[in-house]
Design an enzyme around this catalytic site. Sequence first.
Site, PDB file in Angstrom:
ATOM      1  N   CYS A 118      23.720   9.978   0.276  1.00 56.17           N
ATOM      2  CA  CYS A 118      24.051  11.382   0.081  1.00 56.17           C
ATOM      3  C   CYS A 118      25.315  11.497  -0.759  1.00 56.17           C
ATOM      4  O   CYS A 118      26.121  10.575  -0.808  1.00 56.17           O
ATOM      5  CB  CYS A 118      24.269  12.057   1.417  1.00 56.17           C
ATOM      6  SG  CYS A 118      22.856  11.903   2.504  1.00 56.17           S
ATOM      7  N   ARG A 172      22.579   9.604  -6.160  1.00 58.46           N
ATOM      8  CA  ARG A 172      22.801   9.016  -4.832  1.00 58.46           C
ATOM      9  C   ARG A 172      21.785   9.482  -3.802  1.00 58.46           C
ATOM     10  O   ARG A 172      21.546   8.812  -2.801  1.00 58.46           O
ATOM     11  CB  ARG A 172      24.212   9.362  -4.342  1.00 58.46           C
ATOM     12  CG  ARG A 172      25.301   8.738  -5.185  1.00 58.46           C
ATOM     13  CD  ARG A 172      26.650   9.172  -4.680  1.00 58.46           C
ATOM     14  NE  ARG A 172      26.953   8.599  -3.384  1.00 58.46           N
ATOM     15  CZ  ARG A 172      27.645   7.496  -3.209  1.00 58.46           C
ATOM     16  NH1 ARG A 172      28.126   6.859  -4.240  1.00 58.46           N
ATOM     17  NH2 ARG A 172      27.890   7.037  -2.005  1.00 58.46           N
ATOM     18  N   TRP A 178      19.779  12.495   0.963  1.00 57.77           N
ATOM     19  CA  TRP A 178      18.688  11.515   1.090  1.00 57.77           C
ATOM     20  C   TRP A 178      18.383  11.482   2.582  1.00 57.77           C
ATOM     21  O   TRP A 178      19.216  11.066   3.389  1.00 57.77           O
ATOM     22  CB  TRP A 178      19.154  10.151   0.585  1.00 57.77           C
ATOM     23  CG  TRP A 178      18.068   9.109   0.542  1.00 57.77           C
ATOM     24  CD1 TRP A 178      17.138   8.930  -0.440  1.00 57.77           C
ATOM     25  CD2 TRP A 178      17.823   8.070   1.500  1.00 57.77           C
ATOM     26  NE1 TRP A 178      16.332   7.852  -0.144  1.00 57.77           N
ATOM     27  CE2 TRP A 178      16.731   7.310   1.036  1.00 57.77           C
ATOM     28  CE3 TRP A 178      18.423   7.714   2.721  1.00 57.77           C
ATOM     29  CZ2 TRP A 178      16.231   6.219   1.745  1.00 57.77           C
ATOM     30  CZ3 TRP A 178      17.916   6.625   3.413  1.00 57.77           C
ATOM     31  CH2 TRP A 178      16.821   5.889   2.913  1.00 57.77           C
ATOM     32  N   ASN A 227      28.134  12.626   5.259  1.00 51.54           N
ATOM     33  CA  ASN A 227      27.456  11.374   4.889  1.00 51.54           C
ATOM     34  C   ASN A 227      27.538  10.422   6.073  1.00 51.54           C
ATOM     35  O   ASN A 227      28.648  10.186   6.574  1.00 51.54           O
ATOM     36  CB  ASN A 227      28.172  10.676   3.718  1.00 51.54           C
ATOM     37  CG  ASN A 227      27.784  11.262   2.386  1.00 51.54           C
ATOM     38  OD1 ASN A 227      26.982  12.174   2.319  1.00 51.54           O
ATOM     39  ND2 ASN A 227      28.375  10.727   1.339  1.00 51.54           N
ATOM     40  N   GLY A 228      26.419   9.861   6.471  1.00 51.35           N
ATOM     41  CA  GLY A 228      26.444   8.910   7.586  1.00 51.35           C
ATOM     42  C   GLY A 228      25.451   9.315   8.646  1.00 51.35           C
ATOM     43  O   GLY A 228      24.629  10.204   8.443  1.00 51.35           O
ATOM     44  N   GLU A 248      12.323 -10.577  -8.003  1.00 50.35           N
ATOM     45  CA  GLU A 248      13.057  -9.456  -8.578  1.00 50.35           C
ATOM     46  C   GLU A 248      12.166  -8.666  -9.545  1.00 50.35           C
ATOM     47  O   GLU A 248      12.196  -7.434  -9.559  1.00 50.35           O
ATOM     48  CB  GLU A 248      14.330  -9.985  -9.275  1.00 50.35           C
ATOM     49  CG  GLU A 248      15.154  -8.962 -10.019  1.00 50.35           C
ATOM     50  CD  GLU A 248      15.668  -7.806  -9.177  1.00 50.35           C
ATOM     51  OE1 GLU A 248      15.567  -7.845  -7.940  1.00 50.35           O
ATOM     52  OE2 GLU A 248      16.140  -6.825  -9.779  1.00 50.35           O
ATOM     53  N   LYS A 257      11.321  -4.687  -9.103  1.00 50.05           N
ATOM     54  CA  LYS A 257      11.540  -3.671 -10.152  1.00 50.05           C
ATOM     55  C   LYS A 257      10.255  -2.866 -10.373  1.00 50.05           C
ATOM     56  O   LYS A 257      10.286  -1.655 -10.506  1.00 50.05           O
ATOM     57  CB  LYS A 257      11.964  -4.313 -11.483  1.00 50.05           C
ATOM     58  CG  LYS A 257      13.362  -4.878 -11.545  1.00 50.05           C
ATOM     59  CD  LYS A 257      14.458  -3.852 -11.730  1.00 50.05           C
ATOM     60  CE  LYS A 257      15.154  -3.462 -10.493  1.00 50.05           C
ATOM     61  NZ  LYS A 257      15.905  -4.217  -9.653  1.00 50.05           N
ATOM     62  N   GLU A 283       9.686  -0.529  -7.407  1.00 51.18           N
ATOM     63  CA  GLU A 283      10.670   0.562  -7.338  1.00 51.18           C
ATOM     64  C   GLU A 283      10.364   1.697  -8.304  1.00 51.18           C
ATOM     65  O   GLU A 283      10.425   2.861  -7.924  1.00 51.18           O
ATOM     66  CB  GLU A 283      12.081   0.023  -7.678  1.00 51.18           C
ATOM     67  CG  GLU A 283      12.765  -0.707  -6.545  1.00 51.18           C
ATOM     68  CD  GLU A 283      14.144  -1.241  -6.955  1.00 51.18           C
ATOM     69  OE1 GLU A 283      14.245  -1.920  -7.995  1.00 51.18           O
ATOM     70  OE2 GLU A 283      15.124  -0.963  -6.248  1.00 51.18           O
ATOM     71  N   HIS A 293      -1.922 -21.572  -1.228  1.00 47.90           N
ATOM     72  CA  HIS A 293      -1.924 -21.546   0.244  1.00 47.90           C
ATOM     73  C   HIS A 293      -2.261 -20.157   0.783  1.00 47.90           C
ATOM     74  O   HIS A 293      -1.812 -19.787   1.865  1.00 47.90           O
ATOM     75  CB  HIS A 293      -0.576 -22.029   0.775  1.00 47.90           C
ATOM     76  CG  HIS A 293      -0.282 -23.444   0.385  1.00 47.90           C
ATOM     77  ND1 HIS A 293      -1.067 -24.501   0.787  1.00 47.90           N
ATOM     78  CD2 HIS A 293       0.680 -23.976  -0.406  1.00 47.90           C
ATOM     79  CE1 HIS A 293      -0.593 -25.627   0.275  1.00 47.90           C
ATOM     80  NE2 HIS A 293       0.470 -25.335  -0.455  1.00 47.90           N
ATOM     81  N   LYS A 347      20.408   5.124  -4.355  1.00 48.63           N
ATOM     82  CA  LYS A 347      21.180   4.093  -5.030  1.00 48.63           C
ATOM     83  C   LYS A 347      21.917   3.196  -4.037  1.00 48.63           C
ATOM     84  O   LYS A 347      21.926   1.989  -4.169  1.00 48.63           O
ATOM     85  CB  LYS A 347      22.165   4.757  -5.996  1.00 48.63           C
ATOM     86  CG  LYS A 347      22.968   3.787  -6.821  1.00 48.63           C
ATOM     87  CD  LYS A 347      22.082   3.080  -7.833  1.00 48.63           C
ATOM     88  CE  LYS A 347      22.785   1.968  -8.559  1.00 48.63           C
ATOM     89  NZ  LYS A 347      21.853   1.007  -9.131  1.00 48.63           N
TER      90      LYS A 347
HETATM   91  C1  G6P Z   1      19.097  -0.011  -2.203  1.00 46.73           C
HETATM   92  C2  G6P Z   1      18.786   0.133  -3.688  1.00 46.73           C
HETATM   93  C3  G6P Z   1      18.473  -1.239  -4.280  1.00 46.73           C
HETATM   94  C4  G6P Z   1      19.618  -2.198  -4.004  1.00 46.73           C
HETATM   95  C5  G6P Z   1      19.909  -2.304  -2.496  1.00 46.73           C
HETATM   96  C6  G6P Z   1      21.174  -3.092  -2.211  1.00 46.73           C
HETATM   97  O1  G6P Z   1      17.959  -0.325  -1.495  1.00 46.73           O
HETATM   98  O2  G6P Z   1      17.705   1.018  -3.896  1.00 46.73           O
HETATM   99  O3  G6P Z   1      18.291  -1.117  -5.685  1.00 46.73           O
HETATM  100  O4  G6P Z   1      19.315  -3.462  -4.513  1.00 46.73           O
HETATM  101  O5  G6P Z   1      20.120  -0.988  -1.972  1.00 46.73           O
HETATM  102  O6  G6P Z   1      22.273  -2.391  -2.715  1.00 46.73           O
HETATM  103  P1  G6P Z   1      23.710  -2.997  -2.922  1.00 46.73           P
HETATM  104  O7  G6P Z   1      24.541  -1.842  -3.409  1.00 46.73           O
HETATM  105  O8  G6P Z   1      24.175  -3.509  -1.584  1.00 46.73           O
HETATM  106  O9  G6P Z   1      23.597  -4.075  -3.925  1.00 46.73           O
END
Ligand code: G6P
Length: 611
Positions: A2, A27, A75, A99-100, A485, A489, A492, A508, A606
């Site tokens: 948030c 955010r 969020w 926030n929290g 990774e 991506k 996401e 396997h 984010k």
């Molecule tokens: C969220 C984001 C990811 C990120 C992860 C860890 O899930 O959507 O893109 O990799 O947090 O975030 P950090 O800020 O701890 O690297």
Amino acid sequence: MCGIIAAISRKNIINILKEGMIRLEYRGYDSSGLAIIDNKNKILRFREKGKVNNLIKSIERSHLFGNIGIAHTRWATHGKALKKNAHPHISSNISIVHNGVIENYKEIKICLKKEGYQFSSDTDTEVIAHLIHFTQNKNNKKTLLTVIQNVTKKLKGNYSMVIMDKNNPNVLLAVRSGSPLLIGIGKEENYITSDQIALLAITQRFIYLHEGDIAILTHSDITVFNSHGISKKRKETQSKINFNNVSKGLFRHYMEKEIHEQPHSIRNTILNRLTKNKTIYFSEFNTRANKILSKTEHIHIVACGTSYHAGLVSKYWFESLSMIPCDVEVASEFCYRKFVVRKNSLLLIISQSGETADNLTALRTAKNLGYLGSLAICNSKSSSLVYETDFSLLTHAGIEIGVASTKAFTAQLTVLLMLVAKFINIKKHNIKLEHDIVNILNILPDRIESILRYKNTIYTLAKKLFYKKNIIFLGKGEQYPIALEGALKIKEISYIHAEGYPIGELKHGTLALVDSKIPIIIIAPNNNLLQKIKLNIEEIQAREGLIYIFSDLFTKFNQNNSNIIRFPYIENLISPIFYSVSLQLLAYYIALIKGNNIDQPRNLAKSVTVE
Ligand code: G6P
């Protein structure tokens, strides 16, 4: 997650709140809202589901004017993304943004209901608003500060928040607990935000609140009390972030811009850290840090998402280059299992934001377990993680706005490779290897530039893949985490189901999925693992798998040439960083062709500040 923005001034603050919310939208973006006290001393609140733009349209019809106001981009955690759950939440004269997560909100809610309070949302935040109102009414001689101090004693969890009181219309109160809040200093006006990005267009002057601080702001004054209620002078800092760097420039999306910034962000990350003697210099490390490093016999890496994948790559480097045993795990698992801390083990937490709740819980859980110390690799100097770890290394990638991490990831890998070289030096294993790493890091930005020139080739591949329902990514050795990774991506931002596997593991189980329709992307650089990879490729080809091989211009394969994506030569040490950029571009172009919201993919945020 948030975002919070609040302002108090002699002038109209509506535009400050609007601009701030637009900047904070990355955010959290499922709903937003603002509240002001107008010149008739009435609280006016506007909230909308969905993008900040929906809220802005509804405000613009109302020609608002106010000298004090609070705003929030959400969020969802407690309660769906509905208008009724959007912040600010109001209890009579009190309105708040938060926030929290309040862990004991259910218990408090039951008590407040008995006192006659009615709830109009499903959130934990509304509980705080009513609790403040209840406490204020019970102790009507107490100041707002004392009321807030009393209320925070009853809350469990994280509650960074800003409070506006119609009965005290010349002050804003801010509480920092669990996630960052900072004060922006203006001319005859002051602001509060969760992220400096919201205010960079109007001020570069900031005060970072410490954990537990409560700040009182008027348009001309700022007073800060620490968690014990003692008045404290907090240091003012000048932001070095250029406002233009947080715009998209000529790019269509922040993610596209951030992918292309990588040569520059890596240059920044290595700047002043590679010495003329071909050693690594970390100015952040003091004598204690160096002592801890020289005692380290094991590294325990904890991280989430993309940062976890950076950790997995570095495990190969730590063990094969600096001979230090290394384990890597996701933070949300680390916190909730019993484990044995290895002798002389260093806890290394990797995080782009430094605010991920799972990481912070992991760090706090590990505090008294016997680690030699805790080290953060992080992109945010003012983050809770940097604040709470024993020492830290910054990635200097610059602010990353696209939710899917790109330049922060390659900067993490760059710092990790430097750390490996540092350990080689400390342990005096193989000084030539340390020099080789330094040489290679010096040419890394140019190598990233060279792969970015291949974007048209990757776009052509994206056109073949965008309509697929599944994609499999395969790698071996250091390229296995890069396959993970690449799959992350794709999930996401293009919403295609994707999985990453070690190529040798395919037989396997997952081989059962292979047919002529599911694309299989294989990262196959020319290294000592290539012969094994070629054998595995044959196995897939025997099942008519739809193979695309990412390799270099010189390596020979038996496959149809049109399915080999050839990139320039790359040194083995930095090949994971190199190939990760090609997969970032692939995910980006697939999402672009599909017309997805690339910078703000659905359901994600984010930085995830709840467990
Ligand atoms: C969220 C984001 C990811 C990120 C992860 C860890 O899930 O959507 O893109 O990799 O947090 O975030 P950090 O800020 O701890 O690297």
